[in-house]
Design a protein around this motif. Structure first.
Motif, mmCIF file in Angstrom:
data_model
loop_
_atom_site.group_PDB
_atom_site.id
_atom_site.type_symbol
_atom_site.label_atom_id
_atom_site.label_comp_id
_atom_site.label_asym_id
_atom_site.label_seq_id
_atom_site.Cartn_x
_atom_site.Cartn_y
_atom_site.Cartn_z
ATOM 1 N N UNK A 1 48.499 -15.164 120.444
ATOM 2 C CA UNK A 1 48.789 -13.628 120.114
ATOM 3 C C UNK A 1 47.757 -12.791 119.373
ATOM 4 N N UNK A 2 47.608 -11.547 119.273
ATOM 5 C CA UNK A 2 46.485 -11.037 118.748
ATOM 6 C C UNK A 2 46.220 -11.400 117.062
ATOM 7 N N UNK A 3 47.370 -11.847 116.497
ATOM 8 C CA UNK A 3 47.417 -12.200 115.050
ATOM 9 C C UNK A 3 46.596 -13.572 115.027
ATOM 10 N N UNK A 4 46.859 -14.375 116.109
ATOM 11 C CA UNK A 4 46.233 -15.975 116.356
ATOM 12 C C UNK A 4 44.731 -15.578 116.280
ATOM 13 N N UNK A 5 44.090 -14.634 116.912
ATOM 14 C CA UNK A 5 42.941 -14.523 117.217
ATOM 15 C C UNK A 5 42.051 -13.903 116.012
ATOM 16 N N UNK A 6 40.660 -14.253 115.933
ATOM 17 C CA UNK A 6 39.909 -14.213 114.908
ATOM 18 C C UNK A 6 39.838 -12.653 114.744
ATOM 19 N N UNK A 7 39.830 -11.943 113.660
ATOM 20 C CA UNK A 7 39.525 -10.532 113.264
ATOM 21 C C UNK A 7 38.363 -10.151 113.757
ATOM 22 N N UNK A 8 38.161 -9.070 114.751
ATOM 23 C CA UNK A 8 36.905 -8.588 114.893
ATOM 24 C C UNK A 8 36.804 -7.098 114.276
ATOM 25 N N UNK A 9 35.644 -6.856 114.117
ATOM 26 C CA UNK A 9 35.331 -5.443 113.408
ATOM 27 C C UNK A 9 34.241 -4.681 114.226
ATOM 28 N N UNK A 10 34.282 -3.483 114.531
ATOM 29 C CA UNK A 10 33.407 -2.581 115.071
ATOM 30 C C UNK A 10 32.376 -2.307 114.182
ATOM 31 N N UNK A 11 31.329 -1.728 114.557
ATOM 32 C CA UNK A 11 30.121 -1.317 113.527
ATOM 33 C C UNK A 11 30.669 -0.178 112.794
#
Length: 134
Positions: free
Chosen positions: A2-12
Motif C-alpha cells: 500500500x501507499x502507506x507501506x512505501x517510503x514517503x517522497x517529497x516533491x521540490x
C-alpha cells in the motif's frame, strides 16, 4: 504494497513550502551536491526521500548557526560515515566554538565602532554653530 507501506517522497515544492525556501534554493543545494533527489519523473519532477528532507533541515539549521555550506557538508558527510556519530558530534562542537569566538570578536568590533560613532557625533555636535560646547 500500500501507499502507506512505501517510503514517503517529497516533491521540490513540498520541501520548499515546508521549509519556507524557494525551489531554486533546493536546486542550488543539489548543484553543490548537498542533496540528491531519489528519482525524477520523465517531465523533470524531483522526488526526495526522508533522508534528503533531514539533510535539508540540517543544512538550513547550519545556515542559521552561521555555518558555511562546506562546514554543513562536512558534518553531513561525517554523519553518513560515522556509525555512532562521535566524530560528527566532536566536529560539531569544534564548529560551535569557532563560531562563538567569531561572534565574540564581532561583538567587540561593534562596541569599538559604537564608541567611535559616539565620539564623531559629539565632535560634530560641538562644531555646530550655536553649540553650547563652543
Amino acid at each position: 504494497m500500500t501507499r502507506k507501506d512505501q517510503a514517503r517522497l517529497y516533491t521540490i515544492s513540498d520541501l520548499a513550502s515546508e521549509f519556507d525556501i524557494t525551489p531554486r534554493t533546493i536546486r542550488f543545494y543539489e548543484s553543490e551536491q548537498l542533496l540528491q533527489p531519489e528519482s525524477r519523473e520523465s517531465h523533470g519532477t524531483r522526488h526526495y526521500g526522508e533522508r534528503e528532507r533531514v539533510r535539508l533541515k540540517l543544512i538550513l539549521r547550519g545556515k542559521r548557526l552561521g555555518f558555511s555550506l562546506a562546514e554543513s557538508k562536512s558534518l553531513i558527510e561525517l554523519y553518513n560515515a560515522d556509525s555512532d556519530n562521535t566524530e560528527q558530534l566532536q566536529r560539531f562542537l569544534e564548529l560551535i566554538e569557532l563560531h562563538r569566538r567569531q561572534l565574540q570578536r564581532q561583538k567587540q568590533d561593534i562596541a569599538v565602532l559604537e564608541q567611535e560613532l559616539d565620539l564623531a557625533e559629539q565632535r560634530v555636535r560641538n562644531a555646530m554653530p550655536g553649540s553650547t560646547a563652543n
